[in-house]
Design a protein around this motif. Structure first.
Motif, PDB file in Angstrom:
ATOM      1  N   VAL A 107       0.824  -1.211   0.000  1.00  0.00           N
ATOM      2  CA  VAL A 107       0.000   0.000   0.000  1.00  0.00           C
ATOM      3  C   VAL A 107       0.856   1.258   0.000  1.00  0.00           C
ATOM      4  N   LEU A 108       2.043   1.185   0.562  1.00  0.00           N
ATOM      5  CA  LEU A 108       2.892   2.369   0.656  1.00  0.00           C
ATOM      6  C   LEU A 108       3.721   2.609  -0.595  1.00  0.00           C
ATOM      7  N   ALA A 109       3.872   1.592  -1.411  1.00  0.00           N
ATOM      8  CA  ALA A 109       4.765   1.708  -2.574  1.00  0.00           C
ATOM      9  C   ALA A 109       4.022   1.706  -3.904  1.00  0.00           C
ATOM     10  N   THR A 110       2.730   1.424  -3.878  1.00  0.00           N
ATOM     11  CA  THR A 110       2.011   1.193  -5.140  1.00  0.00           C
ATOM     12  C   THR A 110       2.056   2.387  -6.088  1.00  0.00           C
ATOM     13  N   ASP A 111       1.941   3.600  -5.576  1.00  0.00           N
ATOM     14  CA  ASP A 111       1.952   4.771  -6.462  1.00  0.00           C
ATOM     15  C   ASP A 111       3.326   4.978  -7.093  1.00  0.00           C
ATOM     16  N   ASP A 112       4.385   4.800  -6.306  1.00  0.00           N
ATOM     17  CA  ASP A 112       5.729   4.963  -6.856  1.00  0.00           C
ATOM     18  C   ASP A 112       6.067   3.852  -7.842  1.00  0.00           C
ATOM     19  N   ILE A 113       5.510   2.674  -7.641  1.00  0.00           N
ATOM     20  CA  ILE A 113       5.715   1.594  -8.605  1.00  0.00           C
ATOM     21  C   ILE A 113       5.011   1.926  -9.917  1.00  0.00           C
ATOM     22  N   ASP A 114       3.796   2.470  -9.821  1.00  0.00           N
ATOM     23  CA  ASP A 114       3.075   2.870 -11.037  1.00  0.00           C
ATOM     24  C   ASP A 114       3.848   3.941 -11.813  1.00  0.00           C
ATOM     25  N   ARG A 115       4.536   4.811 -11.077  1.00  0.00           N
ATOM     26  CA  ARG A 115       5.306   5.880 -11.736  1.00  0.00           C
ATOM     27  C   ARG A 115       6.720   5.432 -12.104  1.00  0.00           C
ATOM     28  N   GLU A 116       7.041   4.161 -11.794  1.00  0.00           N
ATOM     29  CA  GLU A 116       8.357   3.578 -12.073  1.00  0.00           C
ATOM     30  C   GLU A 116       9.466   4.267 -11.292  1.00  0.00           C
ATOM     31  N   ARG A 117       9.098   4.896 -10.226  1.00  0.00           N
ATOM     32  CA  ARG A 117      10.098   5.454  -9.313  1.00  0.00           C
ATOM     33  C   ARG A 117      10.686   4.340  -8.453  1.00  0.00           C
ATOM     34  N   LEU A 118       9.887   3.322  -8.195  1.00  0.00           N
ATOM     35  CA  LEU A 118      10.314   2.135  -7.469  1.00  0.00           C
ATOM     36  C   LEU A 118       9.925   0.904  -8.274  1.00  0.00           C
ATOM     37  N   ILE A 119      10.633  -0.184  -8.043  1.00  0.00           N
ATOM     38  CA  ILE A 119      10.226  -1.466  -8.612  1.00  0.00           C
ATOM     39  C   ILE A 119      10.248  -2.507  -7.502  1.00  0.00           C
ATOM     40  N   ALA A 120       9.493  -3.589  -7.724  1.00  0.00           N
ATOM     41  CA  ALA A 120       9.402  -4.677  -6.746  1.00  0.00           C
ATOM     42  C   ALA A 120       9.680  -5.990  -7.470  1.00  0.00           C
ATOM     43  N   PRO A 121      10.944  -6.311  -7.723  1.00  0.00           N
ATOM     44  CA  PRO A 121      11.273  -7.478  -8.540  1.00  0.00           C
ATOM     45  C   PRO A 121      10.846  -8.812  -7.935  1.00  0.00           C
ATOM     46  N   ALA A 122      10.689  -8.873  -6.626  1.00  0.00           N
ATOM     47  CA  ALA A 122      10.279 -10.121  -5.974  1.00  0.00           C
ATOM     48  C   ALA A 122       8.787 -10.154  -5.682  1.00  0.00           C
ATOM     49  N   GLY A 123       8.070  -9.098  -6.062  1.00  0.00           N
ATOM     50  CA  GLY A 123       6.631  -9.049  -5.805  1.00  0.00           C
ATOM     51  C   GLY A 123       6.311  -8.812  -4.341  1.00  0.00           C
ATOM     52  N   PHE A 124       5.049  -9.058  -3.991  1.00  0.00           N
ATOM     53  CA  PHE A 124       4.577  -8.834  -2.624  1.00  0.00           C
ATOM     54  C   PHE A 124       3.861 -10.081  -2.131  1.00  0.00           C
ATOM     55  N   ASP A 125       4.163 -10.485  -0.899  1.00  0.00           N
ATOM     56  CA  ASP A 125       3.562 -11.677  -0.299  1.00  0.00           C
ATOM     57  C   ASP A 125       2.564 -11.274   0.789  1.00  0.00           C
ATOM     58  N   PRO A 126       1.410 -11.923   0.856  1.00  0.00           N
ATOM     59  CA  PRO A 126       0.481 -11.660   1.966  1.00  0.00           C
ATOM     60  C   PRO A 126       1.094 -12.130   3.284  1.00  0.00           C
ATOM     61  N   ASP A 127       0.900 -11.312   4.316  1.00  0.00           N
ATOM     62  CA  ASP A 127       1.453 -11.707   5.622  1.00  0.00           C
ATOM     63  C   ASP A 127       0.379 -12.224   6.566  1.00  0.00           C
ATOM     64  N   GLY A 128      -0.839 -12.382   6.053  1.00  0.00           N
ATOM     65  CA  GLY A 128      -1.912 -12.933   6.869  1.00  0.00           C
ATOM     66  C   GLY A 128      -2.780 -11.900   7.556  1.00  0.00           C
ATOM     67  N   SER A 129      -2.355 -10.631   7.557  1.00  0.00           N
ATOM     68  CA  SER A 129      -3.154  -9.584   8.195  1.00  0.00           C
ATOM     69  C   SER A 129      -3.902  -8.785   7.138  1.00  0.00           C
ATOM     70  N   HIS A 130      -4.836  -7.961   7.581  1.00  0.00           N
ATOM     71  CA  HIS A 130      -5.637  -7.137   6.688  1.00  0.00           C
ATOM     72  C   HIS A 130      -5.739  -5.720   7.240  1.00  0.00           C
ATOM     73  N   TYR A 131      -5.975  -4.790   6.335  1.00  0.00           N
ATOM     74  CA  TYR A 131      -6.395  -3.453   6.737  1.00  0.00           C
ATOM     75  C   TYR A 131      -7.922  -3.427   6.727  1.00  0.00           C
ATOM     76  N   GLY A 132      -8.475  -2.685   7.662  1.00  0.00           N
ATOM     77  CA  GLY A 132      -9.925  -2.640   7.753  1.00  0.00           C
ATOM     78  C   GLY A 132     -10.442  -1.265   8.086  1.00  0.00           C
ATOM     79  N   LEU A 133     -11.722  -1.097   7.824  1.00  0.00           N
ATOM     80  CA  LEU A 133     -12.445   0.122   8.165  1.00  0.00           C
ATOM     81  C   LEU A 133     -13.227  -0.161   9.439  1.00  0.00           C
ATOM     82  N   ILE A 134     -13.050   0.698  10.456  1.00  0.00           N
ATOM     83  CA  ILE A 134     -13.615   0.448  11.780  1.00  0.00           C
ATOM     84  C   ILE A 134     -14.512   1.606  12.181  1.00  0.00           C
ATOM     85  N   TRP A 135     -15.628   1.296  12.846  1.00  0.00           N
ATOM     86  CA  TRP A 135     -16.499   2.334  13.395  1.00  0.00           C
ATOM     87  C   TRP A 135     -17.283   1.765  14.570  1.00  0.00           C
ATOM     88  N   ILE A 136     -17.951   2.636  15.300  1.00  0.00           N
ATOM     89  CA  ILE A 136     -18.809   2.220  16.409  1.00  0.00           C
ATOM     90  C   ILE A 136     -20.212   2.760  16.160  1.00  0.00           C
TER      91      ILE A 136
END
Length: 292
Positions: free
Chosen positions: A238-267
């Motif tokens: 999530v932190l690198a996706t925009d720079d990867i799209d602009r080719e400012r960064l590359i991710a030659p090994a890809g991205f692996d799921p670590d088992g956690s998720h981001y979520g939207l929380i409310w009460i």
């Protein structure tokens, strides 16, 4: 003195302005009144109080001792009044606005660049952004929605919608790819996840080990450092996706799921409605576009 005997606020303002600016003419200009109107108000105030406020000094005016005392009190009064009104206005804006809390790195690297699109789509919604991580103080901080990595215990009363899975991988400037392949690279890690590199390398045993691992305080710092060519950052996607799209960064090994998720929380109510629903729907659409 009874409240009914307190002088007119308009008269007091004319006096205070004249005392502060040292001139009836300047006070009149500041109050958008005529010179005569300000003079009449000061005269009336003096008569109502029963003592003189100004005395002549050459071609100008100077405060009497009583005028000095009154002016000091009025200065404190008008300052406190202005502070109180400003605070009440800010509180009213806060009550009428939506407050979205988001983890700092996600806010800086992913959310903020997309907020202009939200404001364009929903100009009627005043959105305030608050940054923070971990548990959320919804009522204390008047937070309507929160984006969090779901790596901590959530009270049963909280409602959660998953947004996207956490995926992690090494990112680097294109110039560092040969160094990454040969093991001549510095690994950049975040102090918030000190074991991340060790875990990733244990899974990717074919990847050469770095010459050293340097730790920064936050993920957004290591991503920016990687873009500057200072090393290879083990970054959430999530932190690198925009720079990867602009080719400012590359991710030659890809991205692996670590088992956690981001979520939207409310009460509160289970089903969101109104402005909060509009914000949640927009956020989910942005996540779908970014992460599928």
């Amino acid at each position: 003195m009874k409240r009914s005997e307190i002088p007119s606020l308009d008269d007091l303002r004319a006096f205070e302005k004249t005392a502060r600016l040292g001139s009836v003419r300047l006070a009149a200009d500041s109050l958008a009144l005529t010179h005569g109107a300000v003079s009449r108000r000061i005269t009336k105030l003096s008569e109502d109080l029963g003592f003189k406020l100004f005395e002549k000094s050459g071609r100008g005016l100077r405060l009497t001792a009583a005028g000095e005392t009154l002016n000091l009190t009025l200065g404190r009064f008008f300052t406190e009044l202005a502070t109180t009104v400003e605070g009440l206005r800010a509180a009213n804006v806060q009550q009428n606005a939506l407050v979205l809390s988001c983890e700092p790195s996600v806010a800086m690297r992913w959310l903020i660049p997309r907020l202009p699109n939200f404001h364009s789509a929903h100009p009627e919604i005043a959105l305030h952004l608050s940054v923070g991580g971990g548990p959320v103080e919804f009522r204390r901080d008047r937070i309507d929605l929160a984006i969090r990595r779901l790596d901590f215990g959530l009270p049963d009363a909280w409602h959660v919608q998953r947004l996207f899975p956490e995926r992690v991988g090494p990112v680097m400037s294109p110039q560092l790819v040969p160094a990454f392949a040969s093991g001549e690279y510095v690994a950049l890690g975040s102090k918030t996840r000190p074991d991340a590199w060790s875990h990733w390398l244990s899974i990717h045993s074919s990847v050469p080990r770095p010459t050293e691992i340097r730790f920064y305080d936050h993920h957004f710092l290591i991503v920016e450092a990687a873009a500057a060519g200072l090393g290879v950052a083990l970054s959430p996607m999530v932190l690198a996706t925009d720079d990867i799209d602009r080719e400012r960064l590359i991710a030659p090994a890809g991205f692996d799921p670590d088992g956690s998720h981001y979520g939207l929380i409310w009460i509160g109510e289970t089903d969101l409605s109104g402005k909060v629903h509009d914000l949640a729907r927009w956020l989910k659409a942005q996540c779908k576009m970014s992460f599928g």
